[in-house]
Design an enzyme around this catalytic site. Structure first.
Site, PDB file in Angstrom:
ATOM      1  N   TYR A 165     -35.179  46.064  63.487  1.00 37.63           N
ATOM      2  CA  TYR A 165     -35.014  46.820  64.736  1.00 37.63           C
ATOM      3  C   TYR A 165     -35.465  48.067  64.663  1.00 37.63           C
ATOM      4  CZ  TYR A 165     -30.272  48.075  62.546  1.00 37.63           C
ATOM      5  OH  TYR A 165     -29.369  48.330  62.036  1.00 37.63           O
ATOM      6  N   GLU A 166     -35.691  48.678  65.906  1.00 39.91           N
ATOM      7  CA  GLU A 166     -36.292  50.140  65.843  1.00 39.91           C
ATOM      8  C   GLU A 166     -37.816  50.143  65.482  1.00 39.91           C
ATOM      9  OE1 GLU A 166     -33.698  53.520  65.601  1.00 39.91           O
ATOM     10  OE2 GLU A 166     -31.944  52.237  65.860  1.00 39.91           O
TER      11      GLU A 166
END
Ligand code: CAA
Length: 415
Positions: free
Chosen positions: A398-399
């Site tokens: 993620y991110e």
């Protein structure tokens, strides 16, 4: 420049012979150039987060993971302690510290409960940060202050089913109305704190033909007409955090909820994610440390062939490598967090990408090795290392996946 410094060094040594090399180095401003020690305030914040994590989170972390529940009351309590407003000025409801303090606090929370660290990181770095950076005075008073004080919870809505890495390819649209307001239609997925957050920074296309200049950022509030929630994800790890679909059906967003200027949305999203990646790096560092601490303790206690397994080189060398990786990840994460607060640093995108990729890879390696140190017991849910291993995996995703981080780093090298 170095020759000049040595000339000053020699002159000082002649005039004041009692000074040693360290005194002269400090007089020349050496410590202000590179400091490897946390300040008193940074250390106090780390201690506060550590104390909270050990007393409040540790006794219940296993239960939350098993029940797969997000406990909003924990975030409320963190707000009361000041942990949700660490880097913001006092007039914005914050503590007036810096991003390194935030990183060490996130690390301490992640050592015990990576799910809560994620919720904390998204709230602060992905929701509060863009409002702090791009918000008007009115937006800061209305949204940032309660976020910093912890009376409101924040989220960030960028990802869509067909727009993950290709973040610009989303189909959420904001149509401008005659009165200056916007009407939002579309949906977002994997939204951390989704369904719980009071404030969500949402990205939508205001003019698809303009590419990166055609996306805009909006501040949405829970309860706005037409803003509802869909599917909640069932996951491998970070089970005590919530990721939910956001649905927008003709949501009327007032003009004053536009964040930054129209068309600045993609830049806002990318700059926000730079900071978020430092936060994920800190979370990953904490996960690695949590698993490592458990492995060291177990290796000292577990006896085989008449002695603790830590006495076998096969185990002690594994622990040494885990430590080596953690300490080098710490340097990358702390440096990126420190750079975020430097007024002369124009961009910390590469530092953030390095910190995020390196620390998350370290988290995956260290947690996997921690399970190995525990042997068969490590694979059971009786011990925490399998949970750390499950929680570590998502930090590589993620991110911005770690391949996105490679795109950011290589893009800067080859620009
Ligand atoms: N800061 C400022 N501006 C930036 C920037 C940055 N870090 N990165 C890009 N930009 C600007 C560029 O300068 C460019 O502007 P100009 O047109 O004026 O030159 C514009 O944005 C477009 O840039 P790119 O051409 O590089 O954009 P791209 O479409 O090729 O995408 C990418 C690049 C790196 C792949 C990017 O899309 C990206 O980071 N994707 C991953 C998205 C992501 O991280 N999603 C995670 C969502 S949050 C989450 O994970 C949920 C959760 O709950 C934790």
């Amino acid at each position: 420049a170095l020759c000049g410094l040595w000339a000053v060094h020699d002159a000082l040594k002649t005039a004041l012979p009692f000074l040693n090399k360290n005194h002269i180095y400090n007089l020349l401003g050496g410590n202000s150039i590179m400091e490897f020690k946390l300040s008193e305030l940074q250390q106090d914040i780390a201690n506060l987060a550590k104390d909270f994590a050990e007393k409040k989170l540790a006794p219940t972390v296993k239960d939350r993971d098993e029940k797969e529940v997000f406990d909003r009351a924990i975030l409320d309590e963190m707000g009361t302690l000041g942990l949700l407003g660490i880097p913001w000025e006092e007039e914005n409801g914050g503590v007036g510290a810096d991003f390194l303090s935030l990183a060490v606090a996130c690390e301490e929370v992640a050592k015990v409960d990576p799910s809560i660290a994620l919720s904390f990181e998204v709230h602060t770095m992905l929701c509060s940060w863009p409002i702090w950076k791009f918000g008007t005075a009115e937006q800061k008073a209305k949204f940032l202050k309660p976020l910093a004080e912890g009376t409101k919870l924040g989220a960030f809505g960028l990802t869509e089913p067909n727009a993950g890495t290709d973040a610009l390819n989303g189909s959420t649209v904001a149509t401008k109305n005659e009165d200056g307001s916007y009407t939002l239609n579309g949906s977002k997925v994997f939204n951390t704190n989704g369904g719980e957050a009071d404030v969500t920074v949402v990205f939508a296309s205001t003019d698809k033909s303009k590419g990166a200049k055609g996306m805009s950022a909006f501040i949405l509030e829970k309860g706005m007409e037409g803003f509802t929630y869909g599917k909640e994800e069932v996951k491998m790890g970070i089970r005590a955090s919530v990721q939910r679909e956001l649905v927008f059906q003709n949501v009327k967003v007032p003009a004053e909820n536009l964040l930054g200027k129209e068309g600045e949305g993609f830049k806002i999203a990318m700059m926000t994610l730079d900071g978020g990646r430092v936060g994920v790096g800190a979370q990953a560092l904490g996960i690695a440390e949590g698993a490592y601490n458990a492995a060291v303790q177990y290796a000292k206690e577990r006896t085989q062939f008449g002695k603790p397994i830590a006495k076998f080189q096969a185990i002690s060398f594994m622990l040494a490598d885990m430590k080596l990786k953690i300490e080098t990840a710490r340097l990358a994460v702390y440096q990126a967090a420190w750079k975020m607060a430097q007024p002369d640093v124009k961009s910390y995108s590469v530092d953030a990408a390095i910190a995020k990729k390196y620390a998350s890879d370290v988290a995956m390696q260290v947690t996997t090795d921690a399970v190995q140190v525990f042997g068969g017991y490590g694979f059971t849910r009786e011990y925490p290392v399998e949970r750390y291993m499950r929680d570590a995996k998502i930090t590589q995703i993620y991110e911005g996946t770690n391949q996105v981080q490679q795109m950011v780093i290589s893009g800067a090298i080859l620009r």
